[in-house]
Design an enzyme around this catalytic site. Structure first.
Site, PDB file in Angstrom:
ATOM      1  N   LEU A 139     -53.750  -4.817 106.814  1.00  0.00           N
ATOM      2  CA  LEU A 139     -52.144  -5.335 107.296  1.00  0.00           C
ATOM      3  C   LEU A 139     -51.727  -6.270 107.021  1.00  0.00           C
ATOM      4  O   LEU A 139     -52.838  -7.646 107.256  1.00  0.00           O
ATOM      5  CB  LEU A 139     -52.235  -5.475 108.970  1.00  0.00           C
ATOM      6  N   ASP A 140     -50.279  -7.009 107.275  1.00  0.00           N
ATOM      7  CA  ASP A 140     -50.021  -8.228 106.826  1.00  0.00           C
ATOM      8  C   ASP A 140     -50.364  -9.277 107.757  1.00  0.00           C
ATOM      9  O   ASP A 140     -50.895  -8.289 108.955  1.00  0.00           O
ATOM     10  CB  ASP A 140     -48.289  -8.442 106.393  1.00  0.00           C
ATOM     11  N   ARG A 141     -50.583 -10.418 108.124  1.00  0.00           N
ATOM     12  CA  ARG A 141     -50.993 -11.414 108.758  1.00  0.00           C
ATOM     13  C   ARG A 141     -50.141 -10.637 109.835  1.00  0.00           C
ATOM     14  O   ARG A 141     -50.584 -11.033 111.249  1.00  0.00           O
ATOM     15  CB  ARG A 141     -50.750 -12.982 108.112  1.00  0.00           C
TER      16      ARG A 141
END
Length: 305
Positions: A139-141
């Site tokens: 998942l993106d940050r």
């Protein structure tokens, strides 16, 4: 449904009637579809026993016989453990599903070891397990929600294949600007790098194939916000963010793709994760509660996604 049992460093599986007559080689290659390299390692290192003895990989199996797999040996850690609280949604001997908080990277790099993977390795170490976990997806940050890890190499290789073959369904909820003319649809637009920006992606004819399904969940007329659930057929970087922005509905807070900075991150959450467990054959369904952005996601019941 299988009922495997851990016995120290080994996993015991009682051969079910539907496996009778199959060989260990067929189980690895056709039921689990494990990679050739993984299968070869288990064969060469005698990591499979039948009723306590070295197995003949090409001998038909009898229902009720006991297959033993050497899965849980201690390993030299490749990731530095880092003590942090983690929110566990599901765990057994094979998989770990965590509700990732925002503002945390999934895996370490040269500069950042304060990641979810470092925290997960510490958690297992605290349970007496010196284990290199395997990240199945990312998942993106700034994206929160459910993320899947495998706790041993065989589970990792099987789940990697399942993800590639769309056997793991990930459903996201996003709050976006504006209202949709269609309540559901499919965005089939290739995504490539934006040559004018180091991290941004864009819809591009020369990009990689990318397919996102979306369905309207709710509208907030006062704030001019729509809530949509999205699920992916592909896993391109920033895929949902790029595709929704391309439709003219950037995610709230996603300033990289045109969203208004009314909140401190993009309003995107991995709400639901589901798959068939490769060792128990159970249907695993996990919902990830919201941990922040209550002012945005308050109208949404994550367990209805």
């Amino acid at each position: 449904m299988l009922n495997p049992k851990r016995m120290g460093e080994w996993l015991q599986i009682n051969i079910p009637t539907e496996w009778e007559g199959k060989t260990v080689d067929e189980i690895f290659r056709h039921i689990w579809e494990a990679p050739k390299k993984t299968t070869h390692q288990f064969r060469m290192e005698n990591k499979v026993l039948l009723d306590g003895s070295r197995v003949n990989w090409n001998m038909p199996l009898a229902a009720g016989s006991k297959l033993l797999l050497h899965l849980f040996e201690e390993e030299e850690l490749r990731v530095r453990p880092n003590a942090q609280e983690i929110d566990i949604l599901f765990e057994d001997d094979h998989v770990l599903i965590i509700n990732k908080p925002p503002f945390m990277n999934t895996h370490p790099n040269d500069r950042d070891t304060d990641t979810l993977m470092n925290a997960a390795v510490f958690y297992l170490q605290a349970q007496g397990e010196s284990r290199n976990i395997h990240q199945i997806h990312r998942l993106d940050r700034d994206t929160s929600g459910a993320i899947l890890f495998a706790k041993h190499a065989l589970a990792g290789s099987i789940l990697d294949r399942m993800l590639e073959q769309r056997g793991i369904k990930r459903t996201y909820i996003a709050a976006v600007h504006g209202f949709f003319s269609q309540k559901k649809g499919i965005i089939n637009k290739p995504i490539g790098r934006d040559r004018h920006h180091a991290t941004r992606r864009r819809v591009s004819p020369s990009g990689q194939a990318a397919i996102t399904h979306y369905q309207l969940v709710k509208e907030d007329k006062n704030r001019q916000i729509s809530y949509v659930k999205c699920w992916l057929e592909t896993g391109r970087t920033h895929q949902i963010r790029v595709h929704l922005s391309h439709l003219g509905h950037p995610i709230v807070g996603d300033t990289l793709y045109g969203g208004q900075p009314t909140i401190n991150r993009q309003a995107l959450h991995a709400a639901r994760l589901e798959f068939i467990h490769p060792f128990t054959m159970e249907s695993i369904i996990c919902h990830a509660p919201f941990t922040d952005l209550k002012e945005i996601f308050q109208p949404i019941d994550v367990f209805s996604i």
